[in-house]
Structure formats: C-alpha cells, structure tokens
Design an enzyme around this catalytic site. Structure first.
Site, PDB file in Angstrom:
ATOM      1  N   GLY A  15       0.791  -1.232   0.000  1.00 16.57           N
ATOM      2  CA  GLY A  15       0.000   0.000   0.000  1.00 16.57           C
ATOM      3  C   GLY A  15       0.819   1.276   0.000  1.00 16.57           C
ATOM      4  O   GLY A  15       0.347   2.316   0.473  1.00 16.57           O
ATOM      5  N   SER A  16       2.043   1.231  -0.550  1.00 16.01           N
ATOM      6  CA  SER A  16       2.830   2.481  -0.566  1.00 16.01           C
ATOM      7  C   SER A  16       2.211   3.491  -1.528  1.00 16.01           C
ATOM      8  O   SER A  16       2.286   4.698  -1.291  1.00 16.01           O
ATOM      9  CB  SER A  16       4.295   2.204  -0.901  1.00 16.01           C
ATOM     10  OG  SER A  16       4.453   1.832  -2.249  1.00 16.01           O
ATOM     11  N   ASN A  17       1.588   3.030  -2.612  1.00 15.57           N
ATOM     12  CA  ASN A  17       0.883   3.970  -3.500  1.00 15.57           C
ATOM     13  C   ASN A  17      -0.332   4.560  -2.788  1.00 15.57           C
ATOM     14  O   ASN A  17      -0.618   5.754  -2.936  1.00 15.57           O
ATOM     15  CB  ASN A  17       0.473   3.285  -4.806  1.00 15.57           C
ATOM     16  CG  ASN A  17       1.604   3.284  -5.814  1.00 15.57           C
ATOM     17  OD1 ASN A  17       1.964   4.327  -6.355  1.00 15.57           O
ATOM     18  ND2 ASN A  17       2.203   2.127  -6.045  1.00 15.57           N
ATOM     19  N   MET A  93      -3.840  -7.146  -6.920  1.00 17.72           N
ATOM     20  CA  MET A  93      -3.339  -8.243  -7.745  1.00 17.72           C
ATOM     21  C   MET A  93      -4.455  -9.200  -8.144  1.00 17.72           C
ATOM     22  O   MET A  93      -4.468 -10.375  -7.764  1.00 17.72           O
ATOM     23  CB  MET A  93      -2.214  -8.979  -7.000  1.00 17.72           C
ATOM     24  CG  MET A  93      -1.020  -8.103  -6.769  1.00 17.72           C
ATOM     25  SD  MET A  93      -0.468  -7.300  -8.307  1.00 17.72           S
ATOM     26  CE  MET A  93       1.120  -6.666  -7.819  1.00 17.72           C
ATOM     27  N   ARG A  94      -5.403  -8.651  -8.889  1.00 15.81           N
ATOM     28  CA  ARG A  94      -6.547  -9.443  -9.305  1.00 15.81           C
ATOM     29  C   ARG A  94      -7.048  -8.843 -10.608  1.00 15.81           C
ATOM     30  O   ARG A  94      -7.002  -7.624 -10.784  1.00 15.81           O
ATOM     31  CB  ARG A  94      -7.635  -9.260  -8.240  1.00 15.81           C
ATOM     32  CG  ARG A  94      -8.400 -10.470  -7.947  1.00 15.81           C
ATOM     33  CD  ARG A  94      -9.304 -10.317  -6.769  1.00 15.81           C
ATOM     34  NE  ARG A  94     -10.358 -11.286  -6.927  1.00 15.81           N
ATOM     35  CZ  ARG A  94     -11.512 -11.032  -7.497  1.00 15.81           C
ATOM     36  NH1 ARG A  94     -11.815  -9.837  -7.913  1.00 15.81           N
ATOM     37  NH2 ARG A  94     -12.392 -12.003  -7.633  1.00 15.81           N
ATOM     38  N   ILE A  95      -7.523  -9.715 -11.506  1.00 13.15           N
ATOM     39  CA  ILE A  95      -8.058  -9.228 -12.776  1.00 13.15           C
ATOM     40  C   ILE A  95      -9.434  -8.619 -12.518  1.00 13.15           C
ATOM     41  O   ILE A  95     -10.242  -9.193 -11.787  1.00 13.15           O
ATOM     42  CB  ILE A  95      -8.189 -10.396 -13.795  1.00 13.15           C
ATOM     43  CG1 ILE A  95      -6.867 -11.147 -13.931  1.00 13.15           C
ATOM     44  CG2 ILE A  95      -8.727  -9.894 -15.136  1.00 13.15           C
ATOM     45  CD1 ILE A  95      -5.831 -10.552 -14.807  1.00 13.15           C
ATOM     46  N   HIS A 112       1.061   0.563 -13.157  1.00 11.03           N
ATOM     47  CA  HIS A 112       1.842  -0.613 -13.528  1.00 11.03           C
ATOM     48  C   HIS A 112       3.326  -0.237 -13.524  1.00 11.03           C
ATOM     49  O   HIS A 112       3.700   0.809 -14.071  1.00 11.03           O
ATOM     50  CB  HIS A 112       1.417  -1.105 -14.923  1.00 11.03           C
ATOM     51  CG  HIS A 112       2.120  -2.350 -15.325  1.00 11.03           C
ATOM     52  ND1 HIS A 112       1.796  -3.588 -14.810  1.00 11.03           N
ATOM     53  CD2 HIS A 112       3.176  -2.550 -16.159  1.00 11.03           C
ATOM     54  CE1 HIS A 112       2.610  -4.493 -15.325  1.00 11.03           C
ATOM     55  NE2 HIS A 112       3.458  -3.884 -16.143  1.00 11.03           N
ATOM     56  N   ASP A 148      -3.495  -4.875 -18.387  1.00  8.71           N
ATOM     57  CA  ASP A 148      -2.578  -3.738 -18.551  1.00  8.71           C
ATOM     58  C   ASP A 148      -2.602  -3.173 -19.970  1.00  8.71           C
ATOM     59  O   ASP A 148      -1.572  -2.740 -20.498  1.00  8.71           O
ATOM     60  CB  ASP A 148      -1.139  -4.150 -18.164  1.00  8.71           C
ATOM     61  CG  ASP A 148      -1.057  -4.654 -16.731  1.00  8.71           C
ATOM     62  OD1 ASP A 148      -1.768  -4.116 -15.878  1.00  8.71           O
ATOM     63  OD2 ASP A 148      -0.267  -5.585 -16.480  1.00  8.71           O
ATOM     64  N   GLU A 177       6.262   6.115  -9.180  1.00 10.26           N
ATOM     65  CA  GLU A 177       4.838   5.752  -9.072  1.00 10.26           C
ATOM     66  C   GLU A 177       4.144   6.685  -8.092  1.00 10.26           C
ATOM     67  O   GLU A 177       3.026   7.155  -8.328  1.00 10.26           O
ATOM     68  CB  GLU A 177       4.682   4.303  -8.582  1.00 10.26           C
ATOM     69  CG  GLU A 177       5.176   3.254  -9.547  1.00 10.26           C
ATOM     70  CD  GLU A 177       4.879   1.834  -9.057  1.00 10.26           C
ATOM     71  OE1 GLU A 177       3.828   1.607  -8.455  1.00 10.26           O
ATOM     72  OE2 GLU A 177       5.718   0.945  -9.282  1.00 10.26           O
TER      73      GLU A 177
HETATM   74  C1  GAR Z   1       3.460  -1.321  -7.347  1.00 10.85           C
HETATM   75  O1  GAR Z   1       4.772  -1.368  -7.845  1.00 10.85           O
HETATM   76  C2  GAR Z   1       2.454  -1.394  -8.487  1.00 10.85           C
HETATM   77  O2  GAR Z   1       2.872  -0.721  -9.623  1.00 10.85           O
HETATM   78  C3  GAR Z   1       2.400  -2.869  -8.715  1.00 10.85           C
HETATM   79  O3  GAR Z   1       2.403  -3.438  -7.429  1.00 10.85           O
HETATM   80  C4  GAR Z   1       3.122  -2.585  -6.557  1.00 10.85           C
HETATM   81  C5  GAR Z   1       2.261  -2.283  -5.363  1.00 10.85           C
HETATM   82  O4  GAR Z   1       2.978  -1.592  -4.394  1.00 10.85           O
HETATM   83  N1  GAR Z   1       1.245  -3.254  -9.446  1.00 10.85           N
HETATM   84  C6  GAR Z   1       1.258  -4.223 -10.365  1.00 10.85           C
HETATM   85  O5  GAR Z   1       2.237  -4.879 -10.632  1.00 10.85           O
HETATM   86  C7  GAR Z   1      -0.081  -4.450 -11.042  1.00 10.85           C
HETATM   87  N2  GAR Z   1       0.103  -5.271 -12.193  1.00 10.85           N
HETATM   88  P1  GAR Z   1       2.242  -0.870  -3.215  1.00 10.85           P
HETATM   89  O6  GAR Z   1       1.303  -1.902  -2.597  1.00 10.85           O
HETATM   90  O7  GAR Z   1       3.368  -0.510  -2.267  1.00 10.85           O
HETATM   91  O8  GAR Z   1       1.521   0.327  -3.733  1.00 10.85           O
END
Ligand code: GAR
Length: 221
Positions: A15-17, A93-95, A112, A148, A177
């Site tokens: 969840g850093s984003n 991480m799910r479609i 992504h 994607d 990101e």
């Molecule tokens: C991030 O790098 C995001 O771009 C990636 O998962 C990570 C989640 O990090 N997403 C994918 O690969 C989707 N296909 P976060 O939980 O620290 O935000």
C-alpha cells in the site's frame, strides 16, 4: 466549493501507492477524498495505513465467496454504497471483472511498474531487468478488459544502470509511481482527461517540450 472526487482504493499488499495518495490528499495537493479502501488480502499492510488515517476499510477474501463474480458483486456494492466516483487500483493483484468495468466505465485507473505496453502482467520490474532495457518506468492507465492494456494517462521513465539490482530498480520505479499516480488522479478530478480511442488527451494544457532521455547519456552526439 465543488464536491471532492470520491475515491475507492483497491489494494492487495504494502500500500505504498495508497500512502502516497493519502499524503497528497492530506497536504491538499490532491483534491479528492478516499471514501473506502478495499483489500482482497487480510494481511495487506495497506489496511493498517488506511486505518491509521481513519479511512474506512473492507476486506473481501475470495474464499468467503462462491465465485469471482460473487466477490466482484460485493466489491461493486461497497463502492456504490460509498458513492465512489473513481476506482484506484494500487497494487491490486486481481483481474478486474467485466461486471466491475460495466459498473464503472472509464472510471477505473491502474498503476503498472513498467512502460506499457512493454512488460505487462506480473513481475514487470524483473521482466524489464532481465530483458536488459536501458530505460523502464511506470504507467498509469485506464483499465479495460485486457491485462494492462487500457488507454495510457501518464508515464515516468526510469534508467536501468549497468550495476543495478532488481531491488534498487524496483525502489527507483516505486518512487516515480508515488509521484505520477496522484497527478493522474488530479487530472481526472479536474475533468482534464479525454479518452479518444486508445489515446488519453489532456485538455487545455499547454504542451511543454520534453527533452528526450538517453541512457547511457550521449557523449557529445
Ligand atoms: C506497485 O509497484 C504497483 O505498480 C504494482 O504493485 C506494486 C504495489 O505496491 N502493481 C502491479 O504490478 C499491477 N500489475 P504498493 O502496494 O506498495 O503500492
């Protein structure tokens, strides 16, 4: 004051984003409100991040539902109950199912960790690292029925160094990101994103010239 854009953030992990979005909202740089954070993983650290900031959370585990469709119907219900305008996938991480897409047309964004359409799917940073590209990066795009493949909103370019490690590269991409996702959401909040087929045009902005980036840098050429 116009109503704030209402966000539903979907996560599966760290969840850093999500944290970056929370921080930008709290700093007043991103004019939006996070109404709900939904995780399909009960152990996702992102849930703790949300709770720390008094944001409502919901955990929906696949094993509690008969099918993917049933889980998605419940996600839709929660998002609608919280009057969500835009779904923000942040390491979810799910479609995404057709039902969710139909309920929120052109209102689902994803981030992504590669320059799409290169290296879609899982482990994008590793894919880029192993391939030997000199530049990679990250992409925010609208979600469509593919993996994607949706129209691209914003991308950031990140260099790959000769003596890089996959971990260092992943960190470098993640840092970008955290900058481009809030920007993409603010553009949406401002009503500036116009989808034309595959392209997303940014309305009423003066296009600035951006210097092409080379890695390695050119030696006088
Ligand atoms: C991030 O790098 C995001 O771009 C990636 O998962 C990570 C989640 O990090 N997403 C994918 O690969 C989707 N296909 P976060 O939980 O620290 O935000």
């Amino acid at each position: 004051m116009a109503d704030l854009l209402k966000l539903g953030v979907l996560i599966s992990g760290n969840g850093s984003n999500l944290q970056s979005i929370i921080d930008h909202v709290e700093q007043g740089k991103l004019k939006a409100a996070i109404k709900i954070v939904i995780s399909n993983n009960p152990d996702a650290f992102g849930i703790q991040r949300a709770q720390k900031h008094k944001i409502k959370t919901a955990i929906l585990k696949q094993k509690d539902f008969k099918s993917k469709e049933e889980l998605d119907q419940n996600i839709i219900k929660i998002l609608q109950e919280n009057s969500v305008d835009l779904i923000v996938l942040a390491g979810f991480m799910r479609i995404i199912s057709p039902a969710l897409l139909k309920a929120f047309p052109h209102r689902i964004m994803n981030i992504h960790p590669a320059l799409l359409p290169s290296f879609p799917g899982l482990h994008a940073q590793k894919q880029a690292f192993d391939y030997g590209v000199k530049l990679t990066g990250c992409t925010v795009h609208f979600v469509d029925e593919g993996v994607d493949t949706g129209p691209i909103i914003i991308q950031a370019v990140v260099p790959v160094y000769d003596h890089d490690t996959q971990e260092a590269l992943t960190e470098r991409i993640l840092k970008e990101e955290h900058r481009i996702y809030p920007q993409a959401i603010q553009l949406f909040a401002d009503g500036k994103l116009q989808i034309q087929g595959r392209k997303v045009l940014i309305k009423s902005t003066v296009e600035k010239t951006i210097k092409p980036l080379c890695n390695p840098p050119l030696t006088g050429f």
